[in-house]
Design a protein around this motif. Sequence first.
Motif, mmCIF file in Angstrom:
data_model
loop_
_atom_site.group_PDB
_atom_site.id
_atom_site.type_symbol
_atom_site.label_atom_id
_atom_site.label_comp_id
_atom_site.label_asym_id
_atom_site.label_seq_id
_atom_site.Cartn_x
_atom_site.Cartn_y
_atom_site.Cartn_z
ATOM 1 N N UNK A 56 51.706 -33.366 -16.306
ATOM 2 C CA UNK A 56 51.282 -32.247 -17.145
ATOM 3 C C UNK A 56 50.689 -31.154 -16.269
ATOM 4 N N UNK A 57 50.879 -29.920 -16.676
ATOM 5 C CA UNK A 57 50.268 -28.772 -16.026
ATOM 6 C C UNK A 57 49.060 -28.376 -16.866
ATOM 7 N N UNK A 58 47.893 -28.305 -16.224
ATOM 8 C CA UNK A 58 46.647 -27.971 -16.901
ATOM 9 C C UNK A 58 46.195 -26.583 -16.438
ATOM 10 N N UNK A 59 45.819 -25.746 -17.402
ATOM 11 C CA UNK A 59 45.264 -24.429 -17.091
ATOM 12 C C UNK A 59 43.797 -24.478 -17.479
ATOM 13 N N UNK A 60 42.926 -24.316 -16.494
ATOM 14 C CA UNK A 60 41.485 -24.419 -16.713
ATOM 15 C C UNK A 60 40.787 -23.217 -16.094
ATOM 16 N N UNK A 61 39.512 -23.067 -16.437
ATOM 17 C CA UNK A 61 38.710 -22.016 -15.844
ATOM 18 C C UNK A 61 38.512 -20.808 -16.737
ATOM 19 N N UNK A 75 48.107 -20.215 -25.374
ATOM 20 C CA UNK A 75 48.873 -21.455 -25.276
ATOM 21 C C UNK A 75 50.157 -21.371 -26.094
ATOM 22 N N UNK A 76 50.057 -20.842 -27.305
ATOM 23 C CA UNK A 76 51.237 -20.726 -28.164
ATOM 24 C C UNK A 76 52.274 -19.801 -27.540
ATOM 25 N N UNK A 77 51.819 -18.692 -27.003
ATOM 26 C CA UNK A 77 52.738 -17.751 -26.366
ATOM 27 C C UNK A 77 53.359 -18.357 -25.118
ATOM 28 N N UNK A 78 52.564 -19.050 -24.350
ATOM 29 C CA UNK A 78 53.052 -19.692 -23.132
ATOM 30 C C UNK A 78 54.088 -20.769 -23.446
ATOM 31 N N UNK A 82 58.014 -20.581 -22.272
ATOM 32 C CA UNK A 82 58.540 -21.611 -21.373
ATOM 33 C C UNK A 82 59.462 -22.595 -22.086
ATOM 34 N N UNK A 83 59.419 -22.607 -23.398
ATOM 35 C CA UNK A 83 60.255 -23.537 -24.152
ATOM 36 C C UNK A 83 59.845 -24.975 -23.936
ATOM 37 N N UNK A 84 58.562 -25.227 -23.936
ATOM 38 C CA UNK A 84 58.057 -26.565 -23.685
ATOM 39 C C UNK A 84 56.907 -26.882 -24.636
ATOM 40 N N UNK A 85 56.503 -28.124 -24.643
ATOM 41 C CA UNK A 85 55.399 -28.539 -25.492
ATOM 42 C C UNK A 85 54.074 -28.420 -24.773
ATOM 43 N N UNK A 86 53.013 -28.579 -25.515
ATOM 44 C CA UNK A 86 51.688 -28.517 -24.935
ATOM 45 C C UNK A 86 50.638 -28.396 -26.012
ATOM 46 N N UNK A 95 50.300 -28.020 -20.591
ATOM 47 C CA UNK A 95 51.726 -27.759 -20.720
ATOM 48 C C UNK A 95 52.458 -28.976 -20.183
ATOM 49 N N UNK A 96 53.430 -29.468 -20.916
ATOM 50 C CA UNK A 96 54.155 -30.667 -20.495
ATOM 51 C C UNK A 96 55.047 -30.361 -19.292
ATOM 52 N N UNK A 97 55.006 -31.246 -18.307
ATOM 53 C CA UNK A 97 55.858 -31.120 -17.125
ATOM 54 C C UNK A 97 55.193 -30.322 -16.020
ATOM 55 N N UNK A 98 55.850 -30.282 -14.866
ATOM 56 C CA UNK A 98 55.363 -29.513 -13.722
ATOM 57 C C UNK A 98 55.901 -28.092 -13.821
#
Length: 117
Positions: A56-61, A75-78, A82-86, A95-98
């Motif tokens: 998983x890719x984590x966005x923090x800070x 998050x919804x826009x991202x 990207x066409x991915x879940x999260x 965000x799911x995946x690398x």
Amino acid sequence: MATDDKKSWQDLLANLKEELPAGEPDVQPTDDLTQIKHKGKLDVILEKKGRGGKIATIIAGFSEEETDDDIERLAALLKKRLGTGGSARGGEILIQGDRRDDVIAFLKQQGYKARKI
């Protein structure tokens, strides 16, 4: 005979179009994040532990000035771009995946400073 059927459908649709009330032309839903006031420096982290072998890719800070609604909207826009879940929870976005490079490019486009960890 097939061309007559096709032409009659085209005529019916043209007539229907003329009967419909006029709507607002060229109204596009906006997905910009102009309401987010603070654009801070974010960390984009790759996490492997505790996910059953999945990455998983984590966005923090995010700063305290950014509300949970702002983070959820980002998050919804991202996810859409990207066409991915999260998900967005606890002041972080998952965000799911690398997808670190894609996430960083998107965040920079939105005016954030982001770094890969």
